[in-house]
Write a protein that holds these residues in place. Structure first.
Motif, PDB file in Angstrom:
ATOM      1  N   ALA A 318       0.852  -1.186   0.000  1.00  0.00           N
ATOM      2  CA  ALA A 318       0.000   0.000   0.000  1.00  0.00           C
ATOM      3  C   ALA A 318       0.888   1.236   0.000  1.00  0.00           C
ATOM      4  O   ALA A 318       2.119   1.144   0.106  1.00  0.00           O
ATOM      5  N   ASP A 319       0.256   2.414  -0.146  1.00  0.00           N
ATOM      6  CA  ASP A 319       1.024   3.647  -0.031  1.00  0.00           C
ATOM      7  C   ASP A 319       1.750   3.637   1.309  1.00  0.00           C
ATOM      8  O   ASP A 319       1.156   3.436   2.362  1.00  0.00           O
ATOM      9  N   GLY A 320       3.019   3.846   1.293  1.00  0.00           N
ATOM     10  CA  GLY A 320       3.810   3.841   2.517  1.00  0.00           C
ATOM     11  C   GLY A 320       5.145   4.490   2.242  1.00  0.00           C
ATOM     12  O   GLY A 320       5.359   5.101   1.196  1.00  0.00           O
ATOM     13  N   ASP A 321       6.034   4.375   3.178  1.00  0.00           N
ATOM     14  CA  ASP A 321       7.328   5.017   3.023  1.00  0.00           C
ATOM     15  C   ASP A 321       8.319   4.049   2.381  1.00  0.00           C
ATOM     16  O   ASP A 321       9.250   3.558   3.022  1.00  0.00           O
ATOM     17  N   TYR A 322       8.106   3.753   1.089  1.00  0.00           N
ATOM     18  CA  TYR A 322       8.977   2.850   0.345  1.00  0.00           C
ATOM     19  C   TYR A 322       9.656   3.606  -0.792  1.00  0.00           C
ATOM     20  O   TYR A 322       9.110   4.568  -1.338  1.00  0.00           O
ATOM     21  N   ALA A 323      10.860   3.143  -1.132  1.00  0.00           N
ATOM     22  CA  ALA A 323      11.602   3.740  -2.243  1.00  0.00           C
ATOM     23  C   ALA A 323      12.249   2.621  -3.055  1.00  0.00           C
ATOM     24  O   ALA A 323      12.432   1.503  -2.569  1.00  0.00           O
ATOM     25  N   LEU A 324      12.575   2.938  -4.309  1.00  0.00           N
ATOM     26  CA  LEU A 324      13.313   2.010  -5.159  1.00  0.00           C
ATOM     27  C   LEU A 324      14.796   2.315  -4.991  1.00  0.00           C
ATOM     28  O   LEU A 324      15.223   3.461  -5.147  1.00  0.00           O
ATOM     29  N   HIS A 325      15.570   1.288  -4.650  1.00  0.00           N
ATOM     30  CA  HIS A 325      17.003   1.476  -4.400  1.00  0.00           C
ATOM     31  C   HIS A 325      17.816   0.758  -5.471  1.00  0.00           C
ATOM     32  O   HIS A 325      17.447  -0.321  -5.929  1.00  0.00           O
ATOM     33  N   GLU A 326      18.916   1.381  -5.837  1.00  0.00           N
ATOM     34  CA  GLU A 326      19.867   0.785  -6.778  1.00  0.00           C
ATOM     35  C   GLU A 326      21.079   0.291  -5.988  1.00  0.00           C
ATOM     36  O   GLU A 326      21.650   1.038  -5.193  1.00  0.00           O
ATOM     37  N   HIS A 338      15.577   8.527  -7.633  1.00  0.00           N
ATOM     38  CA  HIS A 338      14.669   9.676  -7.556  1.00  0.00           C
ATOM     39  C   HIS A 338      13.492   9.488  -8.505  1.00  0.00           C
ATOM     40  O   HIS A 338      13.636   8.912  -9.592  1.00  0.00           O
ATOM     41  N   LEU A 339      12.325   9.967  -8.112  1.00  0.00           N
ATOM     42  CA  LEU A 339      11.126   9.784  -8.930  1.00  0.00           C
ATOM     43  C   LEU A 339      11.239  10.450 -10.292  1.00  0.00           C
ATOM     44  O   LEU A 339      10.524  10.090 -11.228  1.00  0.00           O
ATOM     45  N   SER A 340      12.126  11.427 -10.430  1.00  0.00           N
ATOM     46  CA  SER A 340      12.243  12.130 -11.713  1.00  0.00           C
ATOM     47  C   SER A 340      13.199  11.447 -12.684  1.00  0.00           C
ATOM     48  O   SER A 340      13.352  11.887 -13.817  1.00  0.00           O
ATOM     49  N   GLU A 341      13.854  10.377 -12.266  1.00  0.00           N
ATOM     50  CA  GLU A 341      14.831   9.717 -13.138  1.00  0.00           C
ATOM     51  C   GLU A 341      14.139   8.862 -14.193  1.00  0.00           C
ATOM     52  O   GLU A 341      13.142   8.191 -13.922  1.00  0.00           O
ATOM     53  N   TYR A 342      14.720   8.875 -15.382  1.00  0.00           N
ATOM     54  CA  TYR A 342      14.250   7.968 -16.425  1.00  0.00           C
ATOM     55  C   TYR A 342      14.669   6.554 -16.026  1.00  0.00           C
ATOM     56  O   TYR A 342      15.854   6.228 -15.968  1.00  0.00           O
ATOM     57  N   LEU A 343      13.711   5.695 -15.777  1.00  0.00           N
ATOM     58  CA  LEU A 343      14.004   4.390 -15.207  1.00  0.00           C
ATOM     59  C   LEU A 343      14.778   3.498 -16.179  1.00  0.00           C
ATOM     60  O   LEU A 343      15.630   2.713 -15.774  1.00  0.00           O
ATOM     61  N   ILE A 362      13.093  -2.829  -3.817  1.00  0.00           N
ATOM     62  CA  ILE A 362      12.217  -1.970  -3.025  1.00  0.00           C
ATOM     63  C   ILE A 362      12.626  -2.090  -1.563  1.00  0.00           C
ATOM     64  O   ILE A 362      12.774  -3.189  -1.031  1.00  0.00           O
ATOM     65  N   ASP A 363      12.805  -0.954  -0.924  1.00  0.00           N
ATOM     66  CA  ASP A 363      13.180  -0.954   0.486  1.00  0.00           C
ATOM     67  C   ASP A 363      12.556   0.273   1.143  1.00  0.00           C
ATOM     68  O   ASP A 363      11.968   1.123   0.461  1.00  0.00           O
ATOM     69  N   LEU A 364      12.678   0.364   2.456  1.00  0.00           N
ATOM     70  CA  LEU A 364      12.134   1.508   3.176  1.00  0.00           C
ATOM     71  C   LEU A 364      12.839   2.787   2.738  1.00  0.00           C
ATOM     72  O   LEU A 364      14.041   2.797   2.459  1.00  0.00           O
ATOM     73  N   ASN A 365      12.094   3.867   2.710  1.00  0.00           N
ATOM     74  CA  ASN A 365      12.631   5.161   2.312  1.00  0.00           C
ATOM     75  C   ASN A 365      13.263   5.827   3.532  1.00  0.00           C
ATOM     76  O   ASN A 365      12.705   6.742   4.129  1.00  0.00           O
ATOM     77  N   ASN A 366      14.449   5.342   3.914  1.00  0.00           N
ATOM     78  CA  ASN A 366      15.095   5.846   5.117  1.00  0.00           C
ATOM     79  C   ASN A 366      16.100   6.953   4.833  1.00  0.00           C
ATOM     80  O   ASN A 366      16.798   7.414   5.726  1.00  0.00           O
ATOM     81  N   ILE A 367      16.192   7.378   3.577  1.00  0.00           N
ATOM     82  CA  ILE A 367      17.159   8.411   3.200  1.00  0.00           C
ATOM     83  C   ILE A 367      16.593   9.810   3.427  1.00  0.00           C
ATOM     84  O   ILE A 367      17.283  10.709   3.890  1.00  0.00           O
ATOM     85  N   GLU A 509      14.550  18.536  -4.145  1.00  0.00           N
ATOM     86  CA  GLU A 509      13.736  17.824  -3.160  1.00  0.00           C
ATOM     87  C   GLU A 509      14.124  16.339  -3.124  1.00  0.00           C
ATOM     88  O   GLU A 509      14.289  15.728  -4.178  1.00  0.00           O
ATOM     89  N   PRO A 510      14.231  15.755  -1.919  1.00  0.00           N
ATOM     90  CA  PRO A 510      14.500  14.312  -1.828  1.00  0.00           C
ATOM     91  C   PRO A 510      13.231  13.504  -2.086  1.00  0.00           C
ATOM     92  O   PRO A 510      12.672  12.867  -1.201  1.00  0.00           O
ATOM     93  N   ASP A 511      12.773  13.539  -3.353  1.00  0.00           N
ATOM     94  CA  ASP A 511      11.478  12.947  -3.727  1.00  0.00           C
ATOM     95  C   ASP A 511      11.704  11.494  -4.160  1.00  0.00           C
ATOM     96  O   ASP A 511      11.853  11.195  -5.343  1.00  0.00           O
ATOM     97  N   TYR A 512      11.720  10.579  -3.192  1.00  0.00           N
ATOM     98  CA  TYR A 512      12.023   9.182  -3.478  1.00  0.00           C
ATOM     99  C   TYR A 512      10.843   8.254  -3.185  1.00  0.00           C
ATOM    100  O   TYR A 512      10.848   7.103  -3.591  1.00  0.00           O
ATOM    101  N   ARG A 513       9.852   8.719  -2.482  1.00  0.00           N
ATOM    102  CA  ARG A 513       8.789   7.849  -1.988  1.00  0.00           C
ATOM    103  C   ARG A 513       7.890   7.369  -3.117  1.00  0.00           C
ATOM    104  O   ARG A 513       7.338   8.165  -3.877  1.00  0.00           O
ATOM    105  N   LEU A 514       7.745   6.037  -3.251  1.00  0.00           N
ATOM    106  CA  LEU A 514       6.847   5.458  -4.248  1.00  0.00           C
ATOM    107  C   LEU A 514       5.404   5.734  -3.853  1.00  0.00           C
ATOM    108  O   LEU A 514       5.026   5.575  -2.690  1.00  0.00           O
ATOM    109  N   VAL A 515       4.587   6.156  -4.826  1.00  0.00           N
ATOM    110  CA  VAL A 515       3.195   6.535  -4.524  1.00  0.00           C
ATOM    111  C   VAL A 515       2.249   5.872  -5.519  1.00  0.00           C
ATOM    112  O   VAL A 515       2.615   5.559  -6.647  1.00  0.00           O
ATOM    113  N   ARG A 516       0.992   5.700  -5.064  1.00  0.00           N
ATOM    114  CA  ARG A 516      -0.048   5.126  -5.915  1.00  0.00           C
ATOM    115  C   ARG A 516      -1.033   6.181  -6.378  1.00  0.00           C
ATOM    116  O   ARG A 516      -1.994   5.875  -7.072  1.00  0.00           O
TER     117      ARG A 516
END
Length: 540
Positions: A318-326, A338-343, A362-367, A509-516
């Motif tokens: 669900a919507d939560g504090d998750y981010a995609l990590h490399e 970052h959400l603005s990166e071309y994946l 996918i991991d917690l958005n602890n950054i 902005e540290p805009d990393y949080r995955l959203v629905r």
């Protein structure tokens, strides 16, 4: 620099205990140019040197001490079997021996630099690789299934077929993770080989005779031949789908899709300096969550924001504090995407020659919270217009931050100079540029062409645990240059001060949080005014 070829504890007079009548023990080290003989009275001390030198090689090294893929399979085995996967119809595969001189050259290459060896059809021969793979298994100090030899060979002797198969399956699933995944990988390959026995003349029984002793040897006196060993391997091959709970047709389909995706990614890499463009084709990106692998379909021009909802949906989050990590270098380097990166462009970097053992997860958005600590009051922020090249992994933006007390900073960092040497230098951040000076030479990095990562490459021996790395992502860079720049701060707080400012230059902005939620997405990356609003619930 001498290239290590072979190392052994040896003595010509008393080889049984490696000692000499003069009270010394000997260590022989053979390199590409000469042979060295070292002597020492303390056998334990000499053995430590032997173990350390041997650990730099592949052959004769315990399997648990070797480099592995992210799924835990030894990298040497993985490279060989991937190469052989398209050669399974070769007549006499694993029966016909290769050419000794070529095998020795290939062995030497793997021993000296495993990660740099790439097996290819135009440079390597099938039977050379199969001979080397068998040689590798024979020389393991502890064979893959040796510790479980007795239990497995007892199970294969059970008279009732159903009970026999269930007992073998139970023992297989009790294996540790590395042994289980490696055995499964090998058996799937041998099962595929056996399916082509009409052309390769190698059925499961033939393969069992060959791989029984090499995979199950206990290295005990009198254990050279045990018919139950090859009987077990034959059963593992014949009943592979059931024993390992594998849908063979599905695995073949996935394999074909991944090969097509790899081919498309290689095409993109060959034209990496071209800006992203809208095309009809789509690509598959593998994303991991916990122990699960998710195949995410993406298109050129899509940012992480565009596929954020699908990633969460596929991961059942669900919507939560998750981010995609490399993750790079077997997890030694990590950064949030970052959400603005071309994946797609981000994924392509995982295929570069220097960036090995890499993945997305996918991991917690602890950054974000760590970066927020250093965020200045919004009233102090001003902006300036700049141009960002569309061929970078960032979405086009009309501005970057220009905040005097954020994008201007000076301090001392330890910088990696090579050969495990670090030097303390004064560093300076000014607008987009990160610079440091050594004697009269000044190095300046344009941060718009770099991605930042927590950690540093393995085996650099950093002076502190508070490291970060800058990796050049400029497609026009000189590929002879070192694309990694490693830095160490005196403490964690100082490290995050630098990373906050570097991140601010790149993204603001540290805009990393995955959203629905609903989001705007760029329909045509070449037209910044072309936006459409997508509802994540309408996505397939």
């Amino acid at each position: 620099m001498h290239k290590l070829i072979e190392v052994e504890l040896a003595d010509t007079e008393q080889p049984e205990d490696n000692s000499n009548s003069d009270g010394f023990f000997y260590l022989r080290v053979r390199t590409d140019t000469r042979t060295f003989l070292f002597r020492e009275k303390d056998r334990d001390y000499l053995t430590q040197w032997y173990d350390a030198l041997k650990a730099t090689q592949i052959f004769g090294v315990p399997i648990d001490k070797q480099p592995k893929t992210q799924s835990g399979i030894p990298l040497f085995i993985h490279k060989c079997i991937i190469f052989l996967s398209n050669k399974i119809d070769s007549e006499g595969i694993y029966r016909i021996s290769g050419v000794k001189t070529r095998i020795e050259r290939l062995r030497l290459a793997f021993n000296q630099n495993l990660h740099e060896v790439t097996l290819s059809d135009d440079q390597h021969v099938t039977h050379d690789v199969t001979s080397l793979l068998k040689q590798y298994f024979r020389e393991l100090p502890v064979s893959l299934l040796g510790p479980w030899n007795h239990q497995l060979t007892e199970a294969v002797q059970i008279d009732d077929e159903t009970e026999r198969l269930y007992q073998i399956q139970d023992l297989i699933y009790e294996l540790p993770g590395m042994e289980f995944h490696t055995l499964k990988f090998i058996m799937q390959h041998l099962y595929n080989v056996a399916q082509q026995q009409d052309s390769n003349k190698m059925g499961s029984e033939n393969l069992g005779v060959i791989f029984g002793p090499t995979l199950m040897s206990t290295h005990e006196p009198g254990s050279e031949f045990n018919p139950h060993e090859y009987q077990l391997i034959t059963v593992l091959i014949d009943y592979f789908p059931w024993l390992f709970q594998v849908n063979v047709e599905l695995e073949e389909s996935k394999g074909k899709e991944l090969k097509l995706a790899e081919a498309e990614l290689r095409k993109i890499m060959s034209n990496i300096d071209a800006p992203p463009r809208s095309v009809e084709n789509s690509w598959i990106v593998e994303v991991f969550h916990n122990q699960n692998s998710l195949n995410i379909k993406i298109e050129s021009g899509q940012t992480l924001r565009d596929v954020s909802a699908e990633i969460l949906y596929r991961a059942k989050l669900a919507d939560g504090d998750y981010a995609l990590h490399e993750f790079l270098c077997n997890g030694a380097l990590q950064r949030p995407v970052h959400l603005s990166e071309y994946l797609l462009n981000t994924t392509v970097t995982l295929w570069e020659d220097r960036v090995q053992r890499s993945w997305l997860a996918i991991d917690l958005n602890n950054i974000k919270e760590k970066l927020k600590i250093f965020e200045p009051p919004s009233a102090d922020c001003t902006e300036q217009v700049t141009t960002r090249s569309p061929n970078s992994s960032l979405a086009l933006r009309s501005h970057i931050p220009s905040v005097p007390h954020v994008t201007a900073y000076e301090g001392t960092l330890q910088i990696y100079e090579g050969k495990k040497k670090w030097k303390e230098l004064q560093c300076k951040l000014s607008q987009d540029n990160f610079s440091y000076s050594k004697l009269k030479a000044k190095t300046t990095l344009n941060l718009l062409n770099y991605s930042w990562y927590l950690g540093c490459e393995p085996n650099l021996s950093p002076p502190t645990n508070h490291c970060f790395t800058l990796r050049c992502v400029d497609p026009n860079r000189d590929h002879k240059d070192d694309i990694f720049k490693a830095f160490c701060a005196v403490d964690e707080q100082e490290m995050w001060r630098w990373l906050y400012r570097i991140n601010y230059v790149k993204f603001k902005e540290p805009d990393y949080r995955l959203v629905r939620s609903k989001r705007a997405t760029l329909q045509n990356p070449n037209n910044r005014n072309s936006f459409i609003l997508l509802d994540s619930r309408q996505q397939t």
